[in-house]
Write an enzyme that holds these catalytic residues in place. Structure first.
Site, PDB file in Angstrom:
ATOM      1  N   ASP A 243       4.073  -2.074  -4.358  1.00 45.92           N
ATOM      2  CA  ASP A 243       4.786  -2.903  -4.201  1.00 45.92           C
ATOM      3  C   ASP A 243       5.408  -4.393  -5.053  1.00 45.92           C
ATOM      4  OD1 ASP A 243       4.809  -0.663  -2.301  1.00 45.92           O
ATOM      5  OD2 ASP A 243       4.326  -2.850  -0.925  1.00 45.92           O
ATOM      6  N   ASP A 244       6.354  -5.481  -4.598  1.00 47.96           N
ATOM      7  CA  ASP A 244       6.903  -6.175  -4.915  1.00 47.96           C
ATOM      8  C   ASP A 244       6.413  -6.839  -6.374  1.00 47.96           C
ATOM      9  OD1 ASP A 244       5.822  -6.684  -2.253  1.00 47.96           O
ATOM     10  OD2 ASP A 244       3.691  -7.957  -2.701  1.00 47.96           O
TER      11      ASP A 244
ATOM     12  N   HIS B 276      -0.355  -3.142  -5.778  1.00 50.73           N
ATOM     13  CA  HIS B 276       0.665  -4.219  -5.361  1.00 50.73           C
ATOM     14  C   HIS B 276       0.903  -4.436  -7.215  1.00 50.73           C
ATOM     15  CE1 HIS B 276      -0.002  -4.899  -1.758  1.00 50.73           C
ATOM     16  NE2 HIS B 276       1.567  -5.504  -1.738  1.00 50.73           N
TER      17      HIS B 276
ATOM     18  N   HIS C 108      12.036  -2.674  -0.800  1.00 46.01           N
ATOM     19  CA  HIS C 108      11.038  -3.414  -0.298  1.00 46.01           C
ATOM     20  C   HIS C 108      11.588  -4.640  -0.352  1.00 46.01           C
ATOM     21  CE1 HIS C 108       7.685  -3.965   1.010  1.00 46.01           C
ATOM     22  NE2 HIS C 108       6.779  -5.809  -0.084  1.00 46.01           N
TER      23      HIS C 108
ATOM     24  N   HIS D 182      11.945 -10.283   1.010  1.00 45.89           N
ATOM     25  CA  HIS D 182      10.149  -9.729   0.713  1.00 45.89           C
ATOM     26  C   HIS D 182       9.600 -11.326   2.444  1.00 45.89           C
ATOM     27  CE1 HIS D 182       6.253  -9.043   1.123  1.00 45.89           C
ATOM     28  NE2 HIS D 182       6.406  -8.533   0.285  1.00 45.89           N
TER      29      HIS D 182
HETATM   30 ZN   LIG Z   1       5.040  -6.500  -0.258  1.00 44.73          ZN
END
Ligand SMILES: [Zn+2]
Length: 353
Positions: A168-169, A317, A220, A224
């Site tokens: 993620d991210d 991540h 996502h 965020h």
């Molecule tokens: Zn995230």
């Protein structure tokens, strides 16, 4: 267990708020989103999935990013029905691990590297260069997601001892991302990269890199932020903005969605479904965003293995220590007999029904 999550949780909360820049801080990038309306209240701490107190989300089920001791439990209350899949045309790059030229044949071999990683290593570099190019045939669908965000084979054609790898991210930095991509290739593994729109806007080349390396891109949200706190209109922007920028950049819209902080809710789920995506949180959090894991690849590995189960949906991540841990983690998973689910073999429509 080397440490007790319950005992350390309050500390983690405090620490994670203090170090939110480490895991998935939005930083200055937030302002570049499709909307800035959400920014005022979200604050820096909300940018970190490890900031439970800050986000205040509770009871969203197994995937709650701040509630990892529940992460293995089912009963999320997720209620997804059918959705029209607007992005079914998933051709091309994600099929790269299947032997080229075998279009039309089954993609089962791509779902698991178990026991074959050694053999694959020699050739993994070959073929990869062409991964983004060929319009490889769609892979056979082998897995469905359960209401607790785990995966199970549709039939006995595919092994059940598998995991889904997710990151993620990103996309943030070429060096870390490349290290992750290289480790995945080495193990003939596929993953979902759940990206934020503002980061894609900053680093479109990195999104292209993920795509060209034959990995799957997920949504996502743009900024965020905690979508549970936003209006329906804002949630729509946060989600569709990512669909659009990914489509513009790669030619395909994401089929998978993971909400920041694992904070979903009916509004988010309905919009995700409308966009033809499969909503998921996770079932095995690496805790790579916590202070305890910072700069500690061994801790990331240990956390994943501690929660490992067949069909695990592993949350990681794009972080330096996770990138450093990945090769060894995948080696250990293989040693335990686990293979890696190719996201292209997940039955999105079937999982929604
Ligand atoms: Zn995230």
């Amino acid at each position: 267990m080397r440490w007790n999550w319950k005992k350390t949780a309050p500390l983690l909360v405090a620490l994670s708020m203090a170090v939110s820049a480490g895991a998935c801080s939005s930083g200055s990038g937030n302002g570049s989103g499709p909307t800035s309306a959400a920014q005022g209240g979200s604050g820096e701490s909300a940018a970190n999935e490890s900031s439970p107190a800050a986000t205040g989300n509770a009871g969203d089920g197994p995937g709650q990013e701040q509630n990892h001791e529940q992460s293995g439990n089912a009963g999320s209350g997720q209620q997804q029905e059918e959705a029209s899949n607007g992005s079914a045309g998933k051709t091309g790059s994600t099929s790269s691990t299947v032997t080229s030229g075998s279009s039309g044949t089954k993609g089962a071999q791509a779902t698991t590297a178990t026991g074959t990683s050694g053999a694959d290593k020699g050739t993994s570099g070959t073929g990869k260069g062409a991964s983004g190019a060929g319009a490889a045939a769609e892979k056979k669908l082998l897995y469905k997601m359960t209401p607790s965000y785990r995966f199970k084979p549709i039939n006995d054609e595919a092994p059940s001892k598998v995991v889904l790898l997710t990151f993620d991210d990103g996309p943030k930095q070429k060096e870390e991302l490349t290290k992750i991509l290289d480790a995945l290739d080495k193990h003939n593994a596929k993953a979902i990269f759940f990206v934020n729109g503002y980061r894609v806007k900053q680093n479109p080349d990195l999104l292209t890199l993920i795509d060209e390396r034959g990995q799957t891109i997920g949504n996502h949200s743009w900024d965020h932020i905690d979508l549970k706190k936003e209006t329906e209109q804002e949630v729509q922007k946060q989600i569709s903005g990512v669909q659009q920028i990914v489509k513009q950049t790669t030619g395909r819209s994401p089929q998978f969605f993971r909400p920041p902080f694992g904070a979903g809710g009916d509004t988010v789920k309905a919009i995700v479904k409308k966009e033809g995506m499969l909503f998921m949180t996770w079932s095995d959090g690496s805790l790579d965003w916590t202070e305890e894991s910072k700069n500690k690849p061994d801790a990331v590995i240990r956390n994943v293995l501690d929660q490992l189960h067949p069909g695990a949906n592993i949350l990681m991540h794009e972080l330096p220590w996770t990138a450093d841990a990945l090769d060894e983690l995948l080696t250990k998973l293989e040693a335990k007999g686990y293979g890696f689910i190719d996201p292209a073999t997940i039955d999105v429509k079937g999982s929604l029904s």
